[in-house]
Scaffold this motif. Structure first.
Motif, PDB file in Angstrom:
ATOM      1  N   TYR A 120       0.829  -1.207   0.000  1.00 27.08           N
ATOM      2  CA  TYR A 120       0.000   0.000   0.000  1.00 27.08           C
ATOM      3  C   TYR A 120       0.861   1.253   0.000  1.00 27.08           C
ATOM      4  O   TYR A 120       0.593   2.206  -0.716  1.00 27.08           O
ATOM      5  CB  TYR A 120      -0.903   0.034   1.235  1.00 27.08           C
ATOM      6  N   ASP A 133      -6.595  -0.719   1.912  1.00 27.14           N
ATOM      7  CA  ASP A 133      -7.750  -1.451   1.402  1.00 27.14           C
ATOM      8  C   ASP A 133      -8.694  -1.713   2.566  1.00 27.14           C
ATOM      9  O   ASP A 133      -8.728  -2.806   3.143  1.00 27.14           O
ATOM     10  CB  ASP A 133      -7.315  -2.765   0.743  1.00 27.14           C
ATOM     11  N   PRO A 142      -6.053  -1.126  -2.519  1.00 25.30           N
ATOM     12  CA  PRO A 142      -5.968   0.017  -1.598  1.00 25.30           C
ATOM     13  C   PRO A 142      -6.478   1.297  -2.229  1.00 25.30           C
ATOM     14  O   PRO A 142      -6.378   1.499  -3.444  1.00 25.30           O
ATOM     15  CB  PRO A 142      -4.468   0.114  -1.299  1.00 25.30           C
ATOM     16  N   MET A 168     -11.154  -1.786  -6.505  1.00 26.64           N
ATOM     17  CA  MET A 168     -11.855  -1.544  -5.244  1.00 26.64           C
ATOM     18  C   MET A 168     -13.336  -1.892  -5.377  1.00 26.64           C
ATOM     19  O   MET A 168     -13.907  -2.640  -4.572  1.00 26.64           O
ATOM     20  CB  MET A 168     -11.677  -0.085  -4.819  1.00 26.64           C
ATOM     21  N   ASN A 209      -7.547   5.705  -5.699  1.00 25.18           N
ATOM     22  CA  ASN A 209      -6.505   4.799  -5.203  1.00 25.18           C
ATOM     23  C   ASN A 209      -5.172   5.495  -4.945  1.00 25.18           C
ATOM     24  O   ASN A 209      -4.149   4.835  -4.778  1.00 25.18           O
ATOM     25  CB  ASN A 209      -6.304   3.629  -6.174  1.00 25.18           C
ATOM     26  N   GLY A 258      -4.688  -2.575  -9.203  1.00 18.43           N
ATOM     27  CA  GLY A 258      -4.886  -1.817  -7.979  1.00 18.43           C
ATOM     28  C   GLY A 258      -4.166  -0.490  -7.975  1.00 18.43           C
ATOM     29  O   GLY A 258      -4.518   0.405  -7.212  1.00 18.43           O
TER      30      GLY A 258
END
Length: 603
Positions: free
Chosen positions: A205, A211, A237, A393, A516, A575
């Motif tokens: 992250y 997350d 995250p 997400m 993000n 992500g």
């Protein structure tokens, strides 16, 4: 006015932004319990850093994770948002630990409240500015890993164990109590190890991202069935959202999964928001609440450590939090340029990012879905503007499932809806868990609503404490399960499959950007995605007033981590995509981008 507090370093003075709170209200925001229980307070004070005999709570260690050290109003040293919780634990489950003979059932524990993740601090020209409700730079992932390692080493290494036990037991240090303490520590280590296994992901992250949904969903899976819970990687995250103005929105989370449902009292003027209470209950479940589910609970609900009264009070407090203004010690706003920026903003941005003029006006949702047919309002301009941003997400929240365990057969909304099957959507299981917790605490829910209706807002509960002591390819090609989930998310119809645009009041203080945190500043956000930096350094609090975000130069002290949209092979990292939010960015020239940024400094 801004209130000066202790210097955070030899070269910086610190102030708090003017946001409509008194110092007492700000202190309560930092210290109030939500019912989060991570570790007994005495244990945290006695705990040493991994590989060292230095205290885990040493300021330098805490600052390394970008949490904010602070001396509380009752004179102990705990980071901002690390709150004490104290209650009778006999109805709880995993936190009902006993580590000495004759121990009371109301030992103090330390957990987190919302300010741990939603308090920002930025630095410019030798001055640090604390911004309440802003996104933290904290590395939650790194902090939890360090805590777990410290606990594991304490259990395994004789020297650490001896010092730990002696500090906690003090005058009651005997063989019986040491055995009890060792067993209790083993139980906590086992629980933390189980949670880590559930959340495990190779994705880092870094600073300023978490997350949260991944952690909440996996916690719900463990609450439902700790033996058969499905580990769902917490690998999507997001940047911590800012909290001012959230009571004015229809939905708060990025994927608009929970609606606000405010009820305003004509007698006291206070507001009780059952939707916000449900949302915040889910948040506490994710960050260390103790929840004891039961089969066929009926109107008994679930026992938990969630502090309903404090959650209601903290949400009411946020209703009075004002967005921060561009600081006077920053370079002054060019009003002529900002006026041109306002014209461009209204032409290019305002159809989705509605302006706010006060703290009371409610604004409709602007939800941009991956699939236009999923748009909640066919007339909304956002319908034909898919976000184009990293989908994971929203996709994870829509597709993750686990064994329903003790919740099997319960309605998906606890009292209504289709019954949960043996394996169920975690989004439904979360709704069931939240409803079960609220029904289990129905007396406190009613008491809080009644108090608000008659008497208005009340302060949250603050717990005080004394000073601390190479294989062949398969014959049949099988689609990657993750790709299959993504295909579903891009094709199926659900309002949850997309992201919400919100008003941008105070947006200057909320870097990094996109949901993000993949874009470091507002200037980069206004570039075509292909021209944005694919990696940048992060960790410093030093502010860049021209591009509006944290300074991303490697040479700046504190920039100890690298955020990258690609992996070591040059492939996109799921992500971490910085694509999307491109609604004609290429047609903006340099002057137009700078003008829009100048305007966003003052909204």
């Amino acid at each position: 006015m801004a209130v000066a507090v202790a210097s955070c370093s030899a070269s910086h003075t610190q102030e708090s932004a003017t946001q409509g709170w008194t110092e007492i209200q700000r202190s309560e925001w930092y210290e109030a319990t939500q019912g989060s229980r991570l570790i007994p307070y005495d244990w945290l004070v006695a705990l040493e850093q991994p590989g060292s005999d230095r205290p885990f709570l040493d300021d330098a260690h805490i600052v390394g994770f970008r949490y904010l050290p602070r001396t509380t109003s009752f004179d102990i040293r705990l980071p901002v948002g690390f709150a004490l919780d104290q209650r009778d634990d006999r109805s709880l489950s995993r936190t009902q630990l006993r580590w000495k003979a004759g121990q009371r059932p109301d030992e103090r524990w330390v957990g987190m409240n919302c300010s741990a993740c939603h308090t920002a601090e930025i630095t410019y020209a030798g001055q640090s500015l604390r911004i309440d409700g802003g996104p933290t730079l904290a590395d939650f992932q790194g902090f939890v890993e360090s805590l777990n390692l410290a606990l594991t080493q304490t259990l395994a290494e004789p020297g650490k164990w001896d010092r730990f036990a002696a500090k906690i037991l003090q005058a009651e240090d005997n063989s019986t109590n040491r055995t009890m303490l060792q067993e209790a520590l083993g139980q906590l280590v086992s629980w933390q190890t189980t949670q880590s296994r559930m959340n495990q992901t190779p994705l880092r992250y870094g600073y300023g991202r978490l997350d949260a949904f991944g952690h909440i969903f996996n916690k719900v899976a463990l609450v439902a069935d700790s033996t058969n819970a499905t580990p769902n990687p917490a690998d999507a995250p997001v940047s911590y959202p800012f909290l001012w103005n959230i009571h004015q929105l229809g939905h708060v989370q990025y994927n608009a999964i929970v609606a606000n449902s405010p009820l305003r009292s004509p007698i006291s003027g206070g507001t009780f928001d059952v939707g916000a209470l449900g949302r915040n209950t889910g948040e506490v479940i994710g960050v260390f609440a103790d929840v004891a589910a039961r089969r066929a609970p009926g109107l008994k609900g679930f026992d938990s450590s969630v502090d309903i009264g404090s959650l209601v009070a903290l949400e009411q407090r946020l209703m009075r939090l004002e967005p921060p203004k561009w600081p006077t010690h920053f370079p002054p706003i060019n009003e002529e340029l900002a006026a041109e920026g306002e014209r461009l903003f209204r032409a290019n941005c305002a159809s989705c990012h509605l302006p706010l003029t006060d703290l009371t006006t409610r604004v409709p949702d602007r939800i941009s879905t991956f699939n236009g047919a999923s748009a909640p309002d066919p007339t909304d301009p956002a319908r034909d503007k898919p976000p184009g941003t990293d989908p994971w997400m929203a996709c994870n929240a829509y597709t993750y499932r686990s064994a329903s365990g003790t919740m099997e057969g319960l309605p998906a909304a606890y009292l209504s809806g289709p019954p949960l099957e043996r394996v169920a959507n975690l989004s439904d299981m979360l709704r069931t868990t939240v409803a079960g917790v609220l029904i289990g605490a129905k007396d406190e829910v009613i008491r809080s609503a009644f108090s608000t209706f008659l008497f208005g807002d009340r302060p949250p509960r603050v717990v005080t404490a004394p000073p601390p002591v190479a294989a062949a390819p398969p014959a049949v090609r099988v689609m990657d399960p993750r790709q299959a989930r993504l295909n579903r998310c891009m094709q199926e119809h659900s309002v949850l499959l997309g992201y919400k645009a919100r008003p941008l009041t105070g947006i200057w203080a909320t870097a990094p950007y996109l949901h993000n945190g993949s874009v470091p500043n507002l200037y980069q956000l206004l570039l075509p995605p292909a021209e944005r930096v694919v990696s940048f350094r992060i960790g410093t609090r030093e502010f860049d007033p021209k591009h509006v975000g944290y300074v991303i130069d490697e040479v700046v002290p504190g920039n100890t981590q690298t955020f990258s949209t690609i992996d070591e092979h040059g492939q996109p990292t799921p992500g971490n995509s910085n694509a999307g939010h491109d609604y004609g960015n290429a047609k903006l020239d340099e002057a137009a981008r700078l003008a829009i940024i100048e305007y966003m400094k003052r909204i």
